[in-house]
Design a protein around this motif. Structure first.
Motif, short mmCIF file in Angstrom:
data_model
loop_
_atom_site.label_atom_id
_atom_site.label_comp_id
_atom_site.label_asym_id
_atom_site.label_seq_id
_atom_site.Cartn_x
_atom_site.Cartn_y
_atom_site.Cartn_z
N ARG A 122 0.82 -1.35 -0.01
CA ARG A 122 -0.19 -0.12 -0.18
C ARG A 122 0.90 1.30 0.03
NH1 ARG A 122 -4.40 0.24 4.47
NH2 ARG A 122 -2.83 0.70 5.80
N LYS A 123 2.01 1.07 0.19
CA LYS A 123 2.85 2.31 0.51
C LYS A 123 2.54 3.46 1.16
CE LYS A 123 6.33 0.68 -2.39
NZ LYS A 123 5.70 -1.05 -2.41
N LYS A 124 1.68 3.41 2.27
CA LYS A 124 1.31 4.29 3.08
C LYS A 124 1.65 3.84 4.65
CE LYS A 124 -2.30 6.39 0.13
NZ LYS A 124 -3.71 6.91 0.02
N PRO A 125 2.00 4.84 5.43
CA PRO A 125 2.11 4.38 7.06
C PRO A 125 1.02 3.64 7.44
CG PRO A 125 2.59 6.81 6.45
CD PRO A 125 1.87 6.25 5.40
N GLU A 126 1.05 2.83 8.44
CA GLU A 126 0.26 1.97 9.27
C GLU A 126 -0.36 0.84 8.28
OE1 GLU A 126 -3.29 2.86 12.52
OE2 GLU A 126 -3.24 4.19 10.58
N ALA A 127 0.44 0.42 7.38
CA ALA A 127 -0.04 -0.78 6.43
C ALA A 127 0.61 -2.06 7.00
CB ALA A 127 0.64 -0.34 5.03
N TRP A 128 1.44 -2.04 7.85
CA TRP A 128 1.74 -3.34 8.54
C TRP A 128 2.16 -2.99 9.96
CZ3 TRP A 128 7.11 -5.30 9.30
CH2 TRP A 128 8.13 -4.36 9.03
N GLY A 129 2.60 -4.25 10.60
CA GLY A 129 2.80 -3.95 12.08
C GLY A 129 4.30 -3.56 12.25
N GLY A 130 5.29 -4.45 12.43
CA GLY A 130 6.73 -3.85 12.54
C GLY A 130 7.33 -5.36 12.87
N GLY A 172 -2.95 1.11 20.66
CA GLY A 172 -2.33 1.88 19.49
C GLY A 172 -1.58 1.11 18.93
N GLY A 173 -0.60 1.72 17.85
CA GLY A 173 0.13 0.76 17.02
C GLY A 173 1.53 0.41 17.58
N VAL A 174 2.01 -0.38 16.79
CA VAL A 174 3.48 -1.00 17.41
C VAL A 174 4.48 -0.01 16.72
CG1 VAL A 174 2.52 -3.34 17.90
CG2 VAL A 174 3.57 -2.63 15.58
N PRO A 175 5.78 -0.08 17.35
CA PRO A 175 7.03 0.58 16.41
C PRO A 175 7.22 -0.07 15.26
CG PRO A 175 7.71 -0.70 18.57
CD PRO A 175 6.21 -0.71 18.59
N ALA A 176 8.16 0.43 14.54
CA ALA A 176 8.69 -0.23 13.36
C ALA A 176 9.72 -1.35 13.89
CB ALA A 176 9.37 0.73 12.34
N PHE A 177 10.30 -0.86 14.93
CA PHE A 177 11.33 -2.04 15.32
C PHE A 177 11.48 -1.94 16.95
CE2 PHE A 177 15.61 -3.02 16.93
CZ PHE A 177 15.69 -4.36 16.69
N HIS A 178 11.25 -3.05 17.71
CA HIS A 178 11.01 -3.14 19.15
C HIS A 178 12.10 -4.29 19.65
CE1 HIS A 178 9.27 -4.22 23.45
NE2 HIS A 178 9.77 -3.26 23.25
N PHE A 179 13.08 -3.88 20.55
CA PHE A 179 13.83 -4.85 21.29
C PHE A 179 13.52 -4.75 22.62
CE2 PHE A 179 17.86 -6.92 22.55
CZ PHE A 179 17.80 -8.02 21.50
N CYS A 180 13.40 -5.89 23.46
CA CYS A 180 13.32 -6.06 24.70
C CYS A 180 14.20 -6.80 25.67
CB CYS A 180 11.92 -6.21 24.90
SG CYS A 180 11.32 -8.03 24.26
#
Length: 459
Positions: A122-130, A172-180
Motif C-alpha cells: 500500500r506504500k502508506k504508513p500503518e500498512a503493517w505492524g513492525g 495503539g500501534g507498534v513501533p517499526a522495530f522493538h527490542f526488549c
C-alpha cells in the motif's frame, strides 16, 4: 501466522538456495517450498549454501523477494538470515496486520548497493505492524535496511500480542522495530527508517549500537511518534544519525520501568543531527528535539538541533538524573523568532547550559547544511501534518545534512568521553556466515564511530 520450526527452517533455506538463481527477482512466498526435500547442504554436511554465502545448518535463509500475507514468527533458537537486495512486502489488506516477530535471531545482511527492504504493497504508513523481538531474542542485525510504512495497531490475534510483546492491551500501534531482551544484542546501522506511523524504534532492554542511520517522517499528528525511544534496561551507543520530522521527539530518553531486575539505562548519544522535530504537541508543551525523564542519565553531546520545537527538555518532576548526566555541549539553531524564544534561557521545562551554542536571534549560527530545503511556511508549533499549514516537507533523499566548509558547527564539540562499546559488539551469528563474494562480505563486530569535535552527523 506462520510459526517456523527448526526443521522447517532447514527445508526453507534449502529451497531458497535451490531457487535463488532462477527466481532472484520474483515475488516469492518462501513457505511454498517448505515441503521440498532437496539437498539442503548443496553437497556439504555442515552448511546451507546459497549464491551469496554458506550458513549454519538449521538456519532460515531468505534469498528472494518475499510477500507476506500473514505474520511470521521466528522461534527461540532459530536464526533468520535475509540476504542482500531482498525485499519483504507486507500485504496491507489483511484482517490481522502482518508482523515479523523475532523470538530467535534476525540478521538482515544488506549492503549499500543492495539494501534489505521491508515495505508494504500500500506504500502508506500503518500498512503493517513492525519487527517485534521477544524476551529471548539474542541477536538482531539491521545493516543497510530500509523499513517503511509500519506502525499498524495489533489485534488480539496478532503474533506480538499472543506472545505478550510490547503491548498487553490494544491501545495503539507498534513501533517499526522493538527490542526488549536486557541481555540481548542488536545493531541498527546504515539504515533508513521512514514513513512509519508510530515510533520508529522502541527499546525496553538490550545492548546496542545505533549508527549512521536516517530516521525520517516519524509518527502521526493524532498519536505522535519518536524516532528513538529508550526505556530502562539498555546500554546504547547512538551516533552519526540524522533524524528528520519526528512529530513528537527525536529522542525520548527515560529509565521508566526500572526495578531490581531491570538495570538502569546507560546511553552515549553524540554527533547526531535533529531537524524539524516536535511540531505536534505545543498545547501541552511536550515534545521537541530531546525529552529526558525518569532518572535518565545519558551522555548527550555534540548533537545539532535545527528548527525543532524547544531544545533539551524534561518534565517538571521526575526528570533526568542531572548529577550523573552529561548534557552539554550541543548546538541549537532556530531560523524563526518563535524558535529562539522556545529555546531561550528560562523557557518552560527547558534545560539550559551556557556551554551550548544557541541562536539568540532568528538565523544566527546557521550550520550551513550542504543541501536542505526548509518549508518556507514552517511553523514548529503547527500541530497538523500538512506542509501547507507549516508542517515539514516530505523527506528528500537528495538532501545532504553534512556541513559546508566554514560552518560554525564544524568546531566546538568534545571527544573526552568513552563509548560503552569501544571495541564494538560481536554478533556470533554473523561470524558463522561464510560470504562467498567479497562484495557482500560483512564483519561480525559493529561499533559506533569515534566522536568528532564538531556538531551533528556526517554521512
Amino acid at each position: 501466522m506462520k510459526k517456523i520450526n527448526t526443521m522447517a527452517g532447514m527445508l526453507l533455506a534449502a529451497a531458497t538456495a535451490m531457487f535463488s538463481a532462477s527466481c532472484e527477482n520474483d515475488n516469492i512466498n518462501p513457505y511454498d517450498y517448505a515441503g521440498n526435500n532437496g539437498n539442503a547442504n548443496q553437497g556439504s554436511t555442515n552448511v546451507i549454501k546459497t549464491a551469496v554465502a554458506e550458513y549454519p545448518v538449521g538456519s532460515l535463509v531468505w534469498s528472494n523477494d518475499t510477500t507476506l500475507s500473514e505474520s511470521v514468527e521466528i522461534p527461540v533458537g532459530t536464526s533468520l538470515y535475509i540476504e542482500p537486495g531482498v525485499t519483504v512486502t507486507c500485504k496491507a489488506d489483511v484482517q490481522v496486520p502482518v508482523e515479523v516477530v523475532v523470538l530467535g535471531n534476525l540478521y538482515c545482511l544488506g549492503t549499500a548497493e543492495k539494501p534489505v527492504t521491508f515495505t508494504s504493497d500500500r506504500k502508506k504508513p500503518e500498512a503493517w505492524g513492525g519487527i517485534i523481538c521477544g524476551y529471548n531474542s539474542e541477536e538482531v542485525v539491521l545493516n543497510h535496511v530500509d523499513i517503511a510504512y509500519a506502525g499498524a495497531t495489533p489485534t488480539e490475534s496478532s503474533a506480538s500480542f499472543q506472545n505478550k510483546l510490547f503491548k498487553t492491551t490494544i491501545d495503539g500501534g507498534v513501533p517499526a522495530f522493538h527490542f526488549c531482551n536486557v541481555n540481548g544484542k542488536f545493531v541498527i546501522a546504515n539504515s533508513f527508517f521512514h514513513d512509519n506511523y508510530n515510533d520508529q524504534t522502541y527499546f525496553t532492554g538490550g545492548n546496542g549500537v545505533i549508527a549512521g542511520n536516517i530516521f525520517a517522517d516519524s509518527g502521526n499528528a493524532a498519536d505522535g511518534g519518536e524516532a528513538i525511544n529508550v526505556k530502562a534496561g539498555c546500554k546504547l551507543d547512538v551516533a552519526n544519525n540524522v533524524i528528520y520530522n519526528a512529530c513528537t521527539n527525536a529522542f525520548k530518553l527515560s529509565n521508566a520501568g526500572n526495578s531490581e531486575v531491570v538495570p538502569l539505562t546507560d546511553m552515549i548519544v553524540y554527533n547526531n543531527t535533529i531537524v524539524d522535530c516536535g511540531w505536534r504537541r505545543s498545547k501541552n508543551k511536550k515534545g521537541g528535539s530531546v525529552w529526558v525523564e525518569k532518572a535518565a542519565r545519558p551522555v548527550f553531546v555534540n548533537n545539532l538541533c535545527y528548527d525543532s520545537r524547544f531544545g533539551l527538555k524534561q518534565p517538571k518532576q521526575d526528570g533526568a538524573d542531572m548529577e550523573h548526566s552529561r548534557l552539554t555541549p550541543n548546538y541549537y539553531y532556530a531560523s524563526t523568532a518563535t524558535g529562539v524564544e522556545q529555546m531561550a534561557k528560562g523557557a518552560s521545562l527547558g534545560i539550559w547550559f551556557d556551554t551550548d551554542i544557541k541562536s539568540a536571534t532568528a538565523g544566527q549560527f546557521d550550520p550551513l547544511f550542504k543541501l536542505f530545503k526548509q518549508n518556507a511556511g514552517m511553523d514548529i508549533n503547527c500541530e497538523v501534518d500538512d506542509p501547507d499549514k507549516g508542517a515539514p516537507l516530505a523527506f528528500d533523499r537528495s538532501w545532504n545534512f553534512d556541513l559546508q566548509q566554514g560552518s560554525p558547527a564544524l568546531s566546538g564539540g568534545v571527544t573526552d568521553f568513552a563509548r560503552i562499546f569501544p571495541n564494538g559488539i560481536p554478533f556470533f551469528g554473523m561470524k558463522r556466515v561464510n560470504f562467498l563474494d567479497s562484495a557482500n562480505d560483512q564483519n561480525y563486530y559493529f561499533s559506533a564511530p569515534l566522536p568528532q569535535p564538531r556538531f551533528g552527523a556526517w554521512l
